[in-house]
Enzyme design. Structure first.
Site, PDB file in Angstrom:
ATOM      1  N   CYS A   2     -24.159  23.863  37.989  1.00  0.00           N
ATOM      2  CA  CYS A   2     -25.378  24.595  38.343  1.00  0.00           C
ATOM      3  C   CYS A   2     -25.794  25.580  37.259  1.00  0.00           C
ATOM      4  CB  CYS A   2     -25.152  25.384  39.619  1.00  0.00           C
ATOM      5  SG  CYS A   2     -24.591  24.408  40.997  1.00  0.00           S
ATOM      6  N   ARG A  27     -25.926  20.780  31.146  1.00  0.00           N
ATOM      7  CA  ARG A  27     -24.731  21.104  31.910  1.00  0.00           C
ATOM      8  C   ARG A  27     -24.503  20.120  33.056  1.00  0.00           C
ATOM      9  NH1 ARG A  27     -23.480  26.779  30.907  1.00  0.00           N
ATOM     10  NH2 ARG A  27     -22.228  26.753  32.763  1.00  0.00           N
ATOM     11  N   TRP A  72     -25.924  21.295  41.084  1.00  0.00           N
ATOM     12  CA  TRP A  72     -24.939  20.209  40.999  1.00  0.00           C
ATOM     13  C   TRP A  72     -24.240  20.209  42.349  1.00  0.00           C
ATOM     14  CZ3 TRP A  72     -19.410  19.644  40.292  1.00  0.00           C
ATOM     15  CH2 TRP A  72     -19.022  18.469  39.637  1.00  0.00           C
ATOM     16  N   ASN A  98     -24.667  30.000  41.949  1.00  0.00           N
ATOM     17  CA  ASN A  98     -23.661  29.104  41.364  1.00  0.00           C
ATOM     18  C   ASN A  98     -22.312  29.517  41.936  1.00  0.00           C
ATOM     19  OD1 ASN A  98     -25.667  28.172  39.731  1.00  0.00           O
ATOM     20  ND2 ASN A  98     -24.860  29.011  37.828  1.00  0.00           N
ATOM     21  N   GLY A  99     -21.438  28.559  42.192  1.00  0.00           N
ATOM     22  CA  GLY A  99     -20.113  28.905  42.711  1.00  0.00           C
ATOM     23  C   GLY A  99     -19.915  28.327  44.092  1.00  0.00           C
ATOM     24  N   GLU A 481      -7.082  11.672  23.520  1.00  0.00           N
ATOM     25  CA  GLU A 481      -8.464  12.109  23.360  1.00  0.00           C
ATOM     26  C   GLU A 481      -9.392  10.892  23.197  1.00  0.00           C
ATOM     27  OE1 GLU A 481     -10.173  14.513  23.963  1.00  0.00           O
ATOM     28  OE2 GLU A 481     -11.948  14.429  22.712  1.00  0.00           O
ATOM     29  N   LYS A 485     -12.500  10.120  25.671  1.00  0.00           N
ATOM     30  CA  LYS A 485     -13.898   9.978  25.221  1.00  0.00           C
ATOM     31  C   LYS A 485     -14.463   8.666  25.733  1.00  0.00           C
ATOM     32  CE  LYS A 485     -14.934  13.208  24.256  1.00  0.00           C
ATOM     33  NZ  LYS A 485     -13.967  14.233  24.270  1.00  0.00           N
ATOM     34  N   GLU A 488     -15.022   8.704  29.632  1.00  0.00           N
ATOM     35  CA  GLU A 488     -16.023   9.609  30.206  1.00  0.00           C
ATOM     36  C   GLU A 488     -17.454   9.237  29.825  1.00  0.00           C
ATOM     37  OE1 GLU A 488     -15.596  13.774  29.169  1.00  0.00           O
ATOM     38  OE2 GLU A 488     -14.969  13.255  27.150  1.00  0.00           O
ATOM     39  N   HIS A 504       8.427   0.549  28.262  1.00  0.00           N
ATOM     40  CA  HIS A 504       9.030   1.069  29.496  1.00  0.00           C
ATOM     41  C   HIS A 504       8.109   0.904  30.698  1.00  0.00           C
ATOM     42  CE1 HIS A 504      12.380   2.571  27.197  1.00  0.00           C
ATOM     43  NE2 HIS A 504      11.541   3.200  26.373  1.00  0.00           N
ATOM     44  N   LYS A 601     -20.939  20.031  31.966  1.00  0.00           N
ATOM     45  CA  LYS A 601     -20.470  20.535  30.679  1.00  0.00           C
ATOM     46  C   LYS A 601     -19.450  21.647  30.860  1.00  0.00           C
ATOM     47  CE  LYS A 601     -20.199  21.003  26.276  1.00  0.00           C
ATOM     48  NZ  LYS A 601     -19.246  20.058  25.674  1.00  0.00           N
TER      49      LYS A 601
HETATM   50  C1  F6R Z   1     -14.230  16.203  27.587  1.00  0.00           C
HETATM   51  C2  F6R Z   1     -14.665  17.517  27.969  1.00  0.00           C
HETATM   52  C3  F6R Z   1     -13.858  18.278  28.974  1.00  0.00           C
HETATM   53  C4  F6R Z   1     -13.684  19.717  28.481  1.00  0.00           C
HETATM   54  C5  F6R Z   1     -13.004  20.556  29.563  1.00  0.00           C
HETATM   55  C6  F6R Z   1     -12.753  21.988  29.104  1.00  0.00           C
HETATM   56  O1  F6R Z   1     -15.044  15.642  26.627  1.00  0.00           O
HETATM   57  O2  F6R Z   1     -15.643  17.994  27.487  1.00  0.00           O
HETATM   58  O3  F6R Z   1     -12.642  17.673  29.218  1.00  0.00           O
HETATM   59  O4  F6R Z   1     -12.953  19.694  27.296  1.00  0.00           O
HETATM   60  O5  F6R Z   1     -13.779  20.576  30.734  1.00  0.00           O
HETATM   61  O6  F6R Z   1     -13.943  22.644  28.781  1.00  0.00           O
HETATM   62  P1  F6R Z   1     -13.929  23.979  27.929  1.00  0.00           P
HETATM   63  O7  F6R Z   1     -13.417  23.658  26.580  1.00  0.00           O
HETATM   64  O8  F6R Z   1     -15.347  24.452  27.929  1.00  0.00           O
HETATM   65  O9  F6R Z   1     -13.011  24.928  28.657  1.00  0.00           O
END
Ligand code: F6R
Length: 606
Positions: A2, A27, A72, A98-99, A481, A485, A488, A504, A601
Site C-alpha cells: 500500500c 510497490r 494491496w 497502510n498496515g 539468487e 530471480k 519471481e 543426496h 516492492k
Molecule cells: C527479491 C526481492 C525481495 C527483497 C526482500 C527484502 O528480488 O526484491 O526478496 O530482497 O523483500 O527487501 P529489502 O531489501 O527492501 O529489505
C-alpha cells in the site's frame, strides 16, 4: 504494498495526489483512491490502476487538501468499496491506512453495536469510525486521531482529514513508514519519498509512535502523549529522473544495466590506495571494538538474505571471523541468543522491511550491536541501527532486486576488507582485494555486453516448467539468487541446491524436463563442480554453465564465460548473467516484469 500520499497547500490536491500515487505504483497494488476537501468531502476509488482512477476523477474535483492511496489487499478482496480512503457514516472523516489492525474485528463489533454502519470488509475502516466518535468533542483533529489510535492494536501509517477542518491533514506512524515533504507554503506526506521528489527534496521521517499535523505553512510533530518532538530535515539526493525508465523497456533492465555506475558509487571514496583498507566512516566502531567481535551474524529477507550469505563468506574468508546469514523473518521469531561479542548486520534495500526492522528492534532491546547495510537514506532501519554502510545505488523501482543486491555484496566486500585489515589480512591481500574491487565496474560492463547471448539462452530455456540452480560454497548463494530471480519474475519454478547436495536427494528430479544452471567459477572447487555436471548430464539433464573457462564448455550444453576477478569477489559478477537470464525469460513468457504477481516492492507488514 500500500501507498499513501497527502497534500495541503494552495494548489489543487487531486493532480498532485494522482502523480504521487503513480510514483508509488512500483510497490504493487490492486486499487486506488483519492479524497479532497472543498465544501465537504469528495472521493473517488477504483479497483485497478492509478490511470483508471485518474480517468474517474472529474475535472471539477477541486480542493487544496487531500489524501490518496494505493491498496494491496489484505482484509477483503480488491474492489472499489474496499479501496481507500474510508469514511465515517457522516462522511466527515476520511482515512487512508497502510498496515494491519489486529483488533479490527473486536473494534468493528463494538462500533457496530454503537450504531456505526460499515460498508467495506477492511480493517482500516474502523479508524474512520473511531476518529469520528471523538472529533466532535475534541478541540483538534490531532487529539481525535490520537484518541482513536490508542484503541488500535497493530501497525499503521495513516493520513486523516476532516471535512470541517479544511486546513490540515494529520498523519501518524507505527510500523509503517510516513515521510513528510516540506514545500513552499505547502506540505506533503507519503509512505515513500518516491511520491515526493517531484515537488520537494526536503523531507522529515516520522518515528514509530509519532503523529504530525500538516498545514500549508508548516508542520508540528508529537508523541502519542501529546509532547511536541523536534525533527531533523534531510535532503534527498534522488530526483524525479531516478524514477523514470530512462528509455529502457522496463525498470528492471534499466537497473541491471546501471550496475557499473551503481557499484562505482558504492565504492566511491571508500578504497585507500596507501594502506589497502576500506574507509567506512558510518560504522561508528573503534578499531578496538572492531577487533573485539568474535562472530558476525547477518540478517535480511529474500534477496537481501542471499546477498548476506555472500557477505558472510567474504567476512570469513578475508577477516577469518566466523560469520553466517539467516532470514530476518525467521530470526525474529526464534528468540535468538543475543551475544555481546557478536556484531549483527541487517541488510535492506528499502530500509522498511518489517521483518528486518522487527529483528533489529529485538536485537537492540537485548543489547546487540547492529550495523545496517541499507540503500534508502533516512529509512526506518537506517535510523534504528548503531551505524552502517549506505549503498548509494539510487532508488530501485522494479519489484525484483538487482542493483541493490550487487551493491550489498560490494558493501560486504568493503566491510570484510575493513575487518580483515584490523585482523590478519596482509597488506598484499588488501591490495589484491582493492584492485579487484576497482575492476568490478569495467567487468560488469563486459558482462552486460553479453546480453544478446544471454537473451538467446533465456529463450531456449524459458519453456521448461522447472529449472535447477546449483553452486558450491561461494557459488551457492549465487545459485539461490538466480533461482529467486527466475521464479519471481518469470513464474518458472526454480530450485537452488548446493552442488554437493545433489546426490543426496534432488538428483532424482533431473531429467530432460529439468535443465540445470550450474555456477562453475575457476576456483579450487572447479574439478568437483565439473564432476557434478557429468552426473547431471548422465541422467539426461541439460546444463547451462556460467563460469570463467571456455576450455570446459564441452562438458555443458551451453556455456557462458564471464570475466574473472579475485576468487573471493567472483560471486558478485556471477550473479549478473542470472539477472539477465531471468529478465529475458520473463520477457519471453510475456510476464509483468516490473510488477510480478502477488509481490510488493517493500514488505512493510508481517
Ligand atoms: C527479491 C526481492 C525481495 C527483497 C526482500 C527484502 O528480488 O526484491 O526478496 O530482497 O523483500 O527487501 P529489502 O531489501 O527492501 O529489505
Amino acid at each position: 504494498m500500500c501507498g499513501i500520499v497527502a497534500y495541503v497547500g494552495p494548489k489543487d490536491a487531486a493532480p498532485i495526489l494522482l502523480e504521487g500515487l503513480a510514483r508509488l505504483e512500483y510497490r504493487g497494488y490492486d486499487s486506488a483512491g483519492v479524497a479532497v476537501v472543498n465544501r465537504g468531502l469528495k472521493m473517488r476509488k477504483v479497483k485497478g490502476r492509478v490511470a483508471d482512477l485518474a480517468a474517474a476523477v472529474p475535472s471539477r474535483f477541486k480542493g487544496g487538501l487531500g489524501i490518496g492511496h494505493t491498496r494491496w489487499a489484505t482484509h477483503g478482496v480488491p474492489s472499489d468499496v474496499n479501496a481507500h480512503p474510508h469514511l465515517d457514516g457522516a462522511e466527515r472523516i476520511a482515512v487512508v491506512h497502510n498496515g494491519i489492525i489486529e483488533n479490527a474485528d473486536e473494534l468493528r463489533a463494538k462500533l457496530t453495536a454503537d450504531g456505526a454502519t460499515f460498508i467495506s470488509e477492511t480493517d482500516s475502516e474502523v479508524i474512520a469510525h473511531l476518529v469520528a466518535r471523538t472529533v466532535k468533542d475534541t478541540d483538534t483533529l490531532e487529539e481525535a486521531v490520537r484518541t482513536a489510535l490508542k484503541r488500535i492494536v497493530g501497525t499503521y501509517g495513516i493520513a486523516v482529514l476532516d471535512a470541517e477542518r479544511p486546513g490540515e491533514v494529520v498523519v501518524a506512524r507505527n510500523g509503517s513508514p510516513i515521510v513528510l515533504g516540506i514545500g513552499e507554503k505547502e506540505m506533503f506526506a507519503a509512505s515513500d519519498v518516491a511520491a515526493l521528489v517531484r515537488y520537494t527534496r526536503q523531507v522529515v521521517h516520522l518515528e514509530d509512535g509519532e503523529l504530525a499535523v500538516l498545514r500549508a505553512d508548516g508542520f508540528h510533530t508529537f508523541t502519542m502523549d501529546a509532547r511536541e518532538t523536534a525533527k531533523e530535515t534531510l535532503t534527498v539526493d534522488w530526483d524525479a529522473g531516478h524514477y523514470d525508465t530512462g528509455g529502457y523497456e522496463h525498470y528492471l533492465l534499466k537497473e541491471i544495466s546501471e550496475q557499473p555506475e551503481t557499484v562505482a558509487r558504492t565504492l566511491r571514496g571508500r578504497l585507500d590506495e596507501r594502506f589497502h583498507i576500506a574507509h567506512l566512516g558510518g560504522l561508528n566502531l573503534t578499531p578496538h571494538e572492531t577487533r573485539a567481535f568474535r562472530r558476525v551474524k547477518i540478517i535480511g529477507c529474500g534477496s537481501a538474505y542471499y546477498s548476506g550469505q555472500i557477505g558472510a563468506q567474504l567476512i570469513e574468508e578475508l577477516a577469518r571471523i566466523p560469520a553466517d546469514a539467516e532470514p530476518a523473518s525467521e530470526f525474529r521469531y526464534r528468540n535468538p541468543v543475543v551475544e555481546h561479542d557478536t556484531l549483527y548486520v541487517a541488510i535492506s534495500q528499502s530500509g522498511e522491511t518489517y521483518d528486518t526492522l522487527a529483528a533489529v528492534q529485538e536485537l537492540k532491546r537485548k543489547g546487540g550491536r547492529v550495523l545496517g547495510i541499507v540503500n534508502t537514506v533516512g529509512s526506518a532501519i537506517a535510523r534504528e541501527v548503531d551505524g552502517g554502510v549506505y549503498l548509494h545505488a539510487g532508488p530501485e523501482v522494479s519489484v525484483a532486486s538487482t542493483k541493490a543486491f550487487t551493491s550489498t555484496a560490494v558493501a560486504f566486500a568493503l566491510l570484510a576488507l575493513h575487518f580483515g585489515r584490523v585482523h590478519d589480512l596482509s597488506p598484499a591481500d588488501g591490495r589484491r582485494i582493492c584492485d579487484g574491487l576497482r575492476k568490478l565496474p569495467g567487468q560488469l560492463a563486459e558482462i552486460l555486453a553479453l546480453e544478446p547471448e544471454i537473451a538467446a539462452l533465456a529463450r531456449k530455456y524459458a519453456g521448461h516448467p522447472s529449472m535447477m540452480f546449483v553452486g558450491r560454497v561461494r557459488g551457492y548463494p549465487v545459485a539461490r539468487e538466480g533461482a529467486q530471480k527466475l521464479k519471481e519474475i518469470s513464474y518458472v519454478h526454480a530450485e537452488a541446491y548446493p552442488a554437493s547436495e545433489l546426490k543426496h536427494g534432488p538428483l532424482a528430479l533431473i531429467g530432460p524436463d529439468m535443465p540445470t544452471v550450474a555456477i562453475v567459477p575457476d576456483d579450487e572447487l572447479l574439478d568437483k563442480n565439473l564432476t557434478t555436471l557429468g552426473e547431471i548430464r548422465a541422467r539426461g539433464g541439460q546444463v547451462l554453465m556460467i563460469g570463467h573457462r571456455a576450455a570446459e564448455a564441452k562438458l555443458a550444453d551451453d556455456c557462458l564465460v564471464i570475466p574473472k576477478n579475485e576468487t573471493e569477489l567472483d560471486p558478485i559478477l556471477l550473479t549478473i548473467p542470472l539477472q539477465l537470464l531471468a529478465y529475458h525469460a520473463a520477457v519471453t513468457l510475456e510476464r509483468d516484469v516490473d510488477k510480478p504477481r502477488n509481490l510488493a516492492k517493500s514488505v512493510t507488514v508481517e
